[in-house]
Write a protein that holds these residues in place. Structure first.
Motif, PDB file in Angstrom:
ATOM      1  N   ARG A  99       1.080  -1.382   0.291  1.00 12.01           N
ATOM      2  CA  ARG A  99      -0.030  -0.119  -0.145  1.00 12.01           C
ATOM      3  C   ARG A  99       0.745   1.311   0.450  1.00 12.01           C
ATOM      4  O   ARG A  99       0.120   2.425  -0.012  1.00 12.01           O
ATOM      5  CB  ARG A  99      -1.159   0.263   0.926  1.00 12.01           C
ATOM      6  CG  ARG A  99      -1.976  -1.342   1.446  1.00 12.01           C
ATOM      7  CD  ARG A  99      -2.432  -1.072   2.268  1.00 12.01           C
ATOM      8  NE  ARG A  99      -4.008  -1.663   1.917  1.00 12.01           N
ATOM      9  CZ  ARG A  99      -4.474  -1.713   3.362  1.00 12.01           C
ATOM     10  NH1 ARG A  99      -4.754  -1.687   4.924  1.00 12.01           N
ATOM     11  NH2 ARG A  99      -6.025  -2.720   3.578  1.00 12.01           N
ATOM     12  N   ASP A 100       2.229   1.280   0.194  1.00 14.05           N
ATOM     13  CA  ASP A 100       3.315   2.747  -0.165  1.00 14.05           C
ATOM     14  C   ASP A 100       3.980   2.647  -1.563  1.00 14.05           C
ATOM     15  O   ASP A 100       4.475   1.432  -2.197  1.00 14.05           O
ATOM     16  CB  ASP A 100       3.690   1.617   0.806  1.00 14.05           C
ATOM     17  CG  ASP A 100       4.643   3.186   1.097  1.00 14.05           C
ATOM     18  OD1 ASP A 100       5.168   4.150   0.782  1.00 14.05           O
ATOM     19  OD2 ASP A 100       5.935   3.202   2.026  1.00 14.05           O
ATOM     20  N   PRO A 101       2.955   3.802  -2.138  1.00 19.12           N
ATOM     21  CA  PRO A 101       3.322   3.607  -3.466  1.00 19.12           C
ATOM     22  C   PRO A 101       5.145   4.367  -3.040  1.00 19.12           C
ATOM     23  O   PRO A 101       6.387   3.668  -4.579  1.00 19.12           O
ATOM     24  CB  PRO A 101       3.408   5.544  -3.919  1.00 19.12           C
ATOM     25  CG  PRO A 101       2.978   5.999  -2.328  1.00 19.12           C
ATOM     26  CD  PRO A 101       2.485   5.082  -1.633  1.00 19.12           C
ATOM     27  N   GLU A 102       5.776   4.487  -2.543  1.00 23.95           N
ATOM     28  CA  GLU A 102       7.329   4.649  -2.356  1.00 23.95           C
ATOM     29  C   GLU A 102       8.378   3.187  -2.628  1.00 23.95           C
ATOM     30  O   GLU A 102       8.542   3.432  -3.404  1.00 23.95           O
ATOM     31  CB  GLU A 102       8.008   5.123  -0.602  1.00 23.95           C
ATOM     32  CG  GLU A 102       8.589   5.276  -0.976  1.00 23.95           C
ATOM     33  CD  GLU A 102       9.957   5.991   0.599  1.00 23.95           C
ATOM     34  OE1 GLU A 102      10.805   5.629   1.281  1.00 23.95           O
ATOM     35  OE2 GLU A 102       8.755   6.702   0.578  1.00 23.95           O
ATOM     36  N   LEU A 103       6.978   1.909  -1.843  1.00 24.88           N
ATOM     37  CA  LEU A 103       7.857   0.578  -2.502  1.00 24.88           C
ATOM     38  C   LEU A 103       8.066   0.343  -3.874  1.00 24.88           C
ATOM     39  O   LEU A 103       8.624  -0.385  -4.680  1.00 24.88           O
ATOM     40  CB  LEU A 103       7.222  -0.189  -1.377  1.00 24.88           C
ATOM     41  CG  LEU A 103       7.244  -0.387   0.000  1.00 24.88           C
ATOM     42  CD1 LEU A 103       6.167  -1.294  -0.178  1.00 24.88           C
ATOM     43  CD2 LEU A 103       8.438  -0.418   0.648  1.00 24.88           C
ATOM     44  N   LEU A 104       7.469   1.247  -5.017  1.00 24.90           N
ATOM     45  CA  LEU A 104       7.317   0.592  -5.883  1.00 24.90           C
ATOM     46  C   LEU A 104       8.589   1.328  -6.397  1.00 24.90           C
ATOM     47  O   LEU A 104       8.673   0.980  -8.168  1.00 24.90           O
ATOM     48  CB  LEU A 104       6.114   1.095  -7.084  1.00 24.90           C
ATOM     49  CG  LEU A 104       4.736   0.442  -6.358  1.00 24.90           C
ATOM     50  CD1 LEU A 104       3.867   0.772  -6.819  1.00 24.90           C
ATOM     51  CD2 LEU A 104       5.173  -1.560  -6.189  1.00 24.90           C
TER      52      LEU A 104
END
Length: 451
Positions: A99-104
């Motif tokens: 759920r964390d866009p930073e992980l992408l």
């Protein structure tokens, strides 16, 4: 394939249905016995009650013998941890929903890959990207590109006043030249999906699925009286993860307003979205919407966490003259209702997530380069690369015996040329074909493309 799904929530249940229909060997793990009981009563799958973080539970599910481990539980931390453990126990390919866009970010994806997670899925980002595409192509309800954009699938609604109403399909697209550029490959009518023939009659409120190459798009829009919409003003209701991700994309091209009822969340969003006007207020209030200029809005997008609010607000937006309304609807039971109410486009995150994950389950014997399940009808679209000596290459399409009646080859890409096939078309090795198939035809279609 032997597939383990950790999590029997909405995404897990949807995936289990799709994969069971594809005749995969599916095992679902969840702590909630009620969700598991509901699944096992309707599907031919194995369910295990327990935590996917527990090694004994994973071993009971046969993690060392599985082909794919998919973690889609409600808590992203649990998905990451269970996927890492599954990898260590022998799962060859693992997928985790986050759920964390930073992980992408590429550096983070690589970090998690080294930890043992092969793919990360963030449904809200996928949904936002689809919404952005639909805003940019506002002449149609939905559109999807295949084969690097050489072929596209457009979803259109037939209005009561349209000239095509009451005409046979063979009258609507009559010339051979046009038929090679675009064609109606399916009709959603009420609760039924039809693979149309030339003598099928176009009716008001039909939802048409039209495949077109680049040369046919303008003529297709003209035929079905769909005008390209110049988009300038966009209003988003709801500062959910999907709403925030959507605003982040659209603010680069359009004037975007985002309405959020929670004051603290609105404050945070105003700091994160520099080029979006964030308004703290109740978007269910028509007075507020009018005050903020909804009557001058080109596209209204509702992405709150409440499907009923999204549907109702989009309905009201259409009533005051908004040209396009897009609603995020998680409950599939509401999709038909929303369509009947005149809402143009529906976004369903679990379907989008399932589309993204489903490609990893495609049989290696049939080279399926992409696949998607459609939101408003129970069907799949496949992009398949044709290999030497497969059954589809043995004769022209009109002579192809036993090709399922609930499927159709909607388009062919040969080299740099994309065209709509006719009965005389001979599919050859190296072609990339677009296949539309209802659930009843899925496994029969694979038979014609398997090596």
């Amino acid at each position: 394939m032997k597939i383990i799904i950790a999590g029997a929530g909405e995404v897990g249940q949807h995936l289990a249905r799709i994969l069971a229909d594809d005749r995969h060997e599916v095992t679902v793990i969840d702590v909630d016995t009620q969700n598991l009981k509901q699944l096992s009563s309707h599907l031919d799958i194995l369910t295990i009650q327990g935590s996917a973080l527990t090694i004994s539970v994973l071993n009971e599910a046969g993690v060392a013998q599985c082909d794919l481990f998919i973690a889609v539980a409600h808590f992203p931390e649990m998905n990451i941890a269970s996927a890492v453990i599954a990898k260590q126990l022998g799962a060859p390919h693992t997928i985790a929903r986050v759920r964390d866009p930073e992980l992408l970010l590429e550096k983070n994806v690589e970090l998690y890959r080294r930890m043992g997670i092969d793919s990360l899925i963030y449904p809200q980002a996928l949904a936002a990207q689809e919404i952005a595409t639909f805003v940019e192509r506002a002449a149609t309800r939905e559109s999807f590109d295949f084969a690097d954009g050489l072929l596209s699938l457009f979803v259109l609604k037939v209005e009561e006043t349209a000239a095509v109403v009451g005409k046979y399909m063979q009258e609507i697209i009559s010339s051979q030249e046009e038929l090679q550029k675009y064609r109606v490959i399916a009709i959603k009518r009420g609760f039924s999906t039809i693979i149309p023939k030339g003598d099928d009659i176009c009716q008001p409120d039909d939802i048409l699925y039209v495949v077109s190459n680049r040369q046919g798009v303008n003529r297709m829009l003209e035929t079905f009286e769909k005008k390209d919409l110049a988009v300038s003003q966009v209003m988003i209701l709801g500062g959910s993860r999907t709403g925030r991700a959507t605003a982040k994309i659209l603010q680069k091209q359009f004037d975007v307003k985002l309405i959020e009822i929670d004051p603290e969340k609105a404050r945070r969003l105003s700091q994160q979205l520099e080029d979006t006007l964030v308004i703290n207020g109740d978007g269910r209030s028509m007075d507020l919407l009018v005050e903020e200029g909804i009557q001058d809005t080109d596209v209204f997008i509702a992405t709150t966490n409440n499907a009923e609010t999204n549907i109702l607000s989009c309905y009201l937006a259409k009533r005051v003259g908004v040209k396009r309304a897009i609603a995020e609807v998680e409950n599939v039971d509401y999709i038909g209702l929303a369509t009947d109410m005149g809402i143009d486009t529906l976004i369903n995150k679990k379907t989008i997530a399932a589309n993204s994950i489903h490609k990893f389950t495609m049989s290696s014997s049939a080279d399926i380069s992409s696949t998607r399940h459609l939101t408003q009808c129970d069907a799949q679209i496949w992009e398949i690369v044709v290999h030497e000596n497969v059954k589809i290459t043995k004769s022209p399409l009109m002579e192809m015996k036993n090709f399922p009646k609930d499927a159709v080859i909607g388009g062919v890409v040969r080299g740099k040329n994309a065209f709509i096939p006719s009965g005389s078309t001979q599919i050859v090795a190296g072609d990339k074909v677009l296949v539309f198939a209802l659930p009843s035809a899925v496994n029969e279609v694979k038979y014609f493309f398997e090596k």
